[in-house]
Design a protein around this motif. Structure first.
Motif, PDB file in Angstrom:
ATOM      1  N   PHE A   1       4.421  12.930 -13.009  1.00 35.87           N
ATOM      2  CA  PHE A   1       5.192  12.605 -11.808  1.00 35.87           C
ATOM      3  C   PHE A   1       4.274  12.333 -10.616  1.00 35.87           C
ATOM      4  N   THR A   2       3.258  13.164 -10.418  1.00 35.27           N
ATOM      5  CA  THR A   2       2.351  12.951  -9.290  1.00 35.27           C
ATOM      6  C   THR A   2       1.603  11.624  -9.454  1.00 35.27           C
ATOM      7  N   SER A   3       1.231  11.293 -10.687  1.00 39.73           N
ATOM      8  CA  SER A   3       0.531  10.033 -10.933  1.00 39.73           C
ATOM      9  C   SER A   3       1.435   8.833 -10.672  1.00 39.73           C
ATOM     10  N   LYS A   4       2.656   8.860 -11.209  1.00 39.31           N
ATOM     11  CA  LYS A   4       3.571   7.734 -11.029  1.00 39.31           C
ATOM     12  C   LYS A   4       4.052   7.647  -9.586  1.00 39.31           C
ATOM     13  N   ARG A   5       4.198   8.769  -8.929  1.00 38.98           N
ATOM     14  CA  ARG A   5       4.592   8.767  -7.520  1.00 38.98           C
ATOM     15  C   ARG A   5       3.546   8.060  -6.673  1.00 38.98           C
ATOM     16  N   GLN A   6       2.276   8.316  -6.967  1.00 39.86           N
ATOM     17  CA  GLN A   6       1.197   7.648  -6.240  1.00 39.86           C
ATOM     18  C   GLN A   6       1.178   6.151  -6.545  1.00 39.86           C
ATOM     19  N   GLN A   7       1.381   5.786  -7.807  1.00 40.40           N
ATOM     20  CA  GLN A   7       1.415   4.374  -8.182  1.00 40.40           C
ATOM     21  C   GLN A   7       2.568   3.648  -7.501  1.00 40.40           C
ATOM     22  N   GLU A   8       3.736   4.271  -7.473  1.00 37.16           N
ATOM     23  CA  GLU A   8       4.900   3.659  -6.825  1.00 37.16           C
ATOM     24  C   GLU A   8       4.656   3.476  -5.330  1.00 37.16           C
ATOM     25  N   HIS A   9       4.020   4.466  -4.713  1.00 41.01           N
ATOM     26  CA  HIS A   9       3.736   4.376  -3.278  1.00 41.01           C
ATOM     27  C   HIS A   9       2.763   3.232  -2.997  1.00 41.01           C
ATOM     28  N   GLU A  10       1.716   3.124  -3.799  1.00 40.62           N
ATOM     29  CA  GLU A  10       0.737   2.057  -3.584  1.00 40.62           C
ATOM     30  C   GLU A  10       1.363   0.683  -3.808  1.00 40.62           C
ATOM     31  N   THR A  11       2.214   0.567  -4.821  1.00 36.79           N
ATOM     32  CA  THR A  11       2.890  -0.706  -5.074  1.00 36.79           C
ATOM     33  C   THR A  11       3.802  -1.082  -3.916  1.00 36.79           C
ATOM     34  N   LYS A  12       4.584  -0.124  -3.457  1.00 31.25           N
ATOM     35  CA  LYS A  12       5.485  -0.396  -2.343  1.00 31.25           C
ATOM     36  C   LYS A  12       4.706  -0.722  -1.073  1.00 31.25           C
ATOM     37  N   LEU A  13       3.616  -0.010  -0.830  1.00 27.71           N
ATOM     38  CA  LEU A  13       2.818  -0.242   0.377  1.00 27.71           C
ATOM     39  C   LEU A  13       2.195  -1.629   0.362  1.00 27.71           C
ATOM     40  N   SER A  14       1.647  -2.036  -0.787  1.00 23.92           N
ATOM     41  CA  SER A  14       1.044  -3.362  -0.866  1.00 23.92           C
ATOM     42  C   SER A  14       2.094  -4.454  -0.721  1.00 23.92           C
ATOM     43  N   ARG A  15       3.285  -4.224  -1.299  1.00 22.05           N
ATOM     44  CA  ARG A  15       4.348  -5.209  -1.174  1.00 22.05           C
ATOM     45  C   ARG A  15       4.802  -5.346   0.273  1.00 22.05           C
ATOM     46  N   LYS A  16       4.942  -4.234   0.960  1.00 22.87           N
ATOM     47  CA  LYS A  16       5.363  -4.277   2.357  1.00 22.87           C
ATOM     48  C   LYS A  16       4.285  -4.873   3.257  1.00 22.87           C
ATOM     49  N   MET A  17       3.033  -4.623   2.912  1.00 23.68           N
ATOM     50  CA  MET A  17       1.948  -5.209   3.697  1.00 23.68           C
ATOM     51  C   MET A  17       1.935  -6.728   3.544  1.00 23.68           C
ATOM     52  N   ARG A  18       2.185  -7.205   2.304  1.00 22.65           N
ATOM     53  CA  ARG A  18       2.223  -8.656   2.095  1.00 22.65           C
ATOM     54  C   ARG A  18       3.389  -9.289   2.833  1.00 22.65           C
ATOM     55  N   SER A  19       4.562  -8.656   2.710  1.00 24.65           N
ATOM     56  CA  SER A  19       5.731  -9.215   3.402  1.00 24.65           C
ATOM     57  C   SER A  19       5.570  -9.101   4.905  1.00 24.65           C
ATOM     58  N   GLY A  20       4.931  -8.003   5.365  1.00 23.97           N
ATOM     59  CA  GLY A  20       4.724  -7.830   6.793  1.00 23.97           C
ATOM     60  C   GLY A  20       3.755  -8.841   7.365  1.00 23.97           C
ATOM     61  N   SER A  21       2.687  -9.132   6.639  1.00 25.67           N
ATOM     62  CA  SER A  21       1.710 -10.108   7.114  1.00 25.67           C
ATOM     63  C   SER A  21       2.299 -11.511   7.132  1.00 25.67           C
ATOM     64  N   LYS A  22       3.187 -11.795   6.151  1.00 22.03           N
ATOM     65  CA  LYS A  22       3.833 -13.099   6.112  1.00 22.03           C
ATOM     66  C   LYS A  22       4.768 -13.275   7.303  1.00 22.03           C
ATOM     67  N   VAL A  23       5.554 -12.233   7.573  1.00 24.48           N
ATOM     68  CA  VAL A  23       6.482 -12.298   8.700  1.00 24.48           C
ATOM     69  C   VAL A  23       5.726 -12.365  10.012  1.00 24.48           C
TER      70      VAL A  23
END
Length: 601
Positions: A70-92
């Motif tokens: 759970f701790t491993s997948k939680r970290q992976q999910e957070h990094e995926t979401k953060l990178s996705r939001k950073m990409r969408s944020g930079s585009k906007v």
């Protein structure tokens, strides 16, 4: 700078001392024994003051394995979401800069309104997560994920909380609760006994778990419920205490109730009626999941099971909890009633709900029914109806595979490695979308015929175009998506090749065999009739490591000779002899030298 660090250290020490005070007085070392499990050690009183069961090492090891994943997948999910939001944020942000006039007001190096535009892209992530990670005054990144907080709601000796703190990397604060003073004293004594790491991470509180969880909504990433008996009274507050995407780990040991010995009691506790079939232990798992889902739905939340296990004398489920009013509407699609024939092993599922397409969305409607008539179409007997149960998958196969690989890579860190790896191996080979299972021996008992080997029966099902697997609940259980008509046709073909004596015509087996098979079974050996574990001769169902491996006496009850069946003669005699010695005058006791442990332990 050094003075500031000293002040911070003094404040932390004061906090720890307020949470874990020192033992009030010295205690007799002869009344305690040191128990080591994993990397934790506890001082256990010789009397039955605080509950401890050695057999629960399987439960604790499985929980640690799931928590690591759970701790491993939680970290992976957070990094995926953060990178996705950073990409969408930079585009906007880039689009906003291109359209914004040159005299646009700038605050903190960012165009005014960029944060709002980013929020329109996704409202469930804070605006700060769409910005490049920056450093705060405390040295942590603004998008950094905090370590998971764990709540052990019923801690007793605190062994489970101590193992979490010492063995799971990246774990944050662990809060251990109990409403018994003796348990809290034992827990705090064990925290200090395990050194600085445990003292810095584990807190022990005297509190009612239900009240504590209600007053701390969505504050814990992991909530562990392992009560003595039924967890039903804790579920309503537990589902509120888990953070979004968090993990709820829940044990139920009242298996007699869940498996149908007292159906009315099961319905009052879990909201489902049990059936006494060979699949009763898996049905217990599914009733517990349905109960947790019911409690979660009251707060617009829903569960996603990642692992559900039946071991020893209990069931244990691991579910993630999310909040979504729209996703919650799908709950009736995951629940079903069960019709069990009283004459043969035929059972059928009746879904609670269904959906129909409506324009670009779906419409939720009651399920079609009934799926069966008043009498069984195979043997002519009546049906018993049970449920509702969770009929959706009870495992996430990606999680099961990850947990198993993690366990194998850290074999030496699991005291119960052999048992939990065997269970996880069997789970990884189960059909995830097939509720409940059949028993080959029960099918043959109904027909009064000799039993085909599991390989022969599996081959016949596979050659008929259906899937089949084993079950971790029962070594004789077979999960298949083949309908009961196909199963009975295979057995009719088997009986034709292996004739039996004539039976009374009114027997269920005689009625079944009186019909000609529609399907002509092919018993030729299929390639996939054996699972990978079976082909490699991997042990999947292990015997208990020692005698009297099962439930133990509730804490606080006096151990007498009537408890030999639970504890064993040696354990009962040692306790009785110790009590007799304690009744002797102090002058008659043998001197044992230094008999006390300093209170600072």
């Amino acid at each position: 700078m050094a003075a500031a660090d000293d002040k911070i250290g003094d404040v932390e020490n004061e906090k720890r001392s307020s949470v874990v005070p020192e033992a009030a007085a010295p205690f007799d070392i002869n009344d305690f024994k040191i128990i080591k499990e994993g990397e934790a050690e506890i001082l256990m009183h010789a009397k039955n003051e605080v509950f401890y069961n050695k057999a629960q090492v399987n439960n604790r090891d499985m929980s640690i394995a799931v928590l690591r994943t759970f701790t491993s997948k939680r970290q992976q999910e957070h990094e995926t979401k953060l990178s996705r939001k950073m990409r969408s944020g930079s585009k906007v942000s880039g689009d906003a800069e291109a359209e914004a006039p040159k005299d646009t007001e700038i605050h903190d190096g960012e165009a005014n309104g960029a944060c709002k535009a980013s929020e329109q892209v996704s409202q469930d992530v804070p605006c700060s997560l769409t910005e490049p990670p920056s450093t705060n005054n405390d040295g942590t990144g603004r998008g950094e994920l905090k370590p998971p907080r764990v709540l052990e709601a019923l801690s007793a000796s605190g062994l489970r909380a101590l193992r979490y703190a010492r063995e799971v990397n990246g774990i944050g604060q662990v809060v251990a609760l109990d409403n018994d003073k003796a348990c809290i004293e034992a827990c705090r004594r064990n925290i200090k006994f395990n050194g600085s790491v445990a003292s810095s991470k584990v807190e022990s509180h005297l509190a009612d778990a239900r009240v504590y969880m209600l007053t701390h909504p969505k504050e814990f990433d992991v909530v562990d419920l392992d009560p003595y008996g039924s967890p039903s009274v804790f579920l309503d507050s537990a589902v509120q205490s888990v953070a979004d995407g968090g993990l709820l780990m829940c044990t139920a040991t009242d298996m007699a109730v869940l498996c149908g010995a007292n159906g009315e009691v099961c319905y009052s506790k879990y909201g489902s009626y049990p059936l006494r079939g060979k699949y009763c232990h898996e049905m217990a798992l599914r009733m517990l999941l349905a109960c947790i889902e019911s409690h979660a739905n009251r707060y617009k939340r829903y569960i996603v099971p990642v692992l559900s296990v039946q071991m020893d004398f209990y069931v244990r489920v691991f579910v993630r909890i999310f909040t979504s009013a729209s996703a919650m509407k799908s709950t009736p699609l995951k629940l079903s009633y069960v019709y069990q024939c009283i004459g043969c092993d035929s059972f059928h599922l009746q879904p609670v709900g269904r959906t129909v397409p409506k324009n670009k969305s779906v419409r939720y409607l009651p399920g079609f029914g009934p799926v069966v008539g008043q009498e069984c179409r195979d043997c002519g007997k009546k049906y018993n109806m049970g449920g509702p149960i969770w009929s959706a998958p009870i495992h996430d196969m990606d999680w099961a595979t990850s947990i198993l690989s993690d366990v194998k890579s850290m074999k030496d860190r699991y005291p119960a490695f052999d048992r939990i790896s065997a269970v996880l191996t069997t789970i990884s080979e189960e059909l995830p979308d097939v509720p409940l299972f059949l028993s080959l021996h029960n099918l043959c008992a109904t027909l009064k015929c000799t039993s085909p080997s599991a390989v022969v029966f599996r081959s016949a099902v596979i050659n008929a175009g259906y899937r089949i697997s084993g079950s971790h609940v029962n070594p004789l259980g077979l999960k298949t998506d083949a309908p009961m008509e196909v199963i009975w046709d295979i057995m009719r073909c088997w009986v034709k090749n292996h004739p039996i004596k004539a039976q009374p015509e009114d027997q269920p087996g005689s009625v079944i065999l009186s019909k000609e098979p529609v399907l002509q079974a092919n018993f030729a050996r299929a390639v996939s009739s054996l699972s990978k574990a079976q082909a490699k001769k991997v042990a999947r169902f292990l015997p208990n490591p020692e005698s009297h491996w099962g439930p133990k006496l509730r804490a606080g009850r006096q151990i007498t000779s009537k408890h030999i069946s639970l504890l064993g003669a040696d354990a009962v005699n040692s306790v009785c002899n110790r009590e007799e010695e304690s009744d002797e005058p102090a002058s008659k006791r043998k001197k044992t030298g230094d008999t006390t442990i300093p209170p600072n332990l």
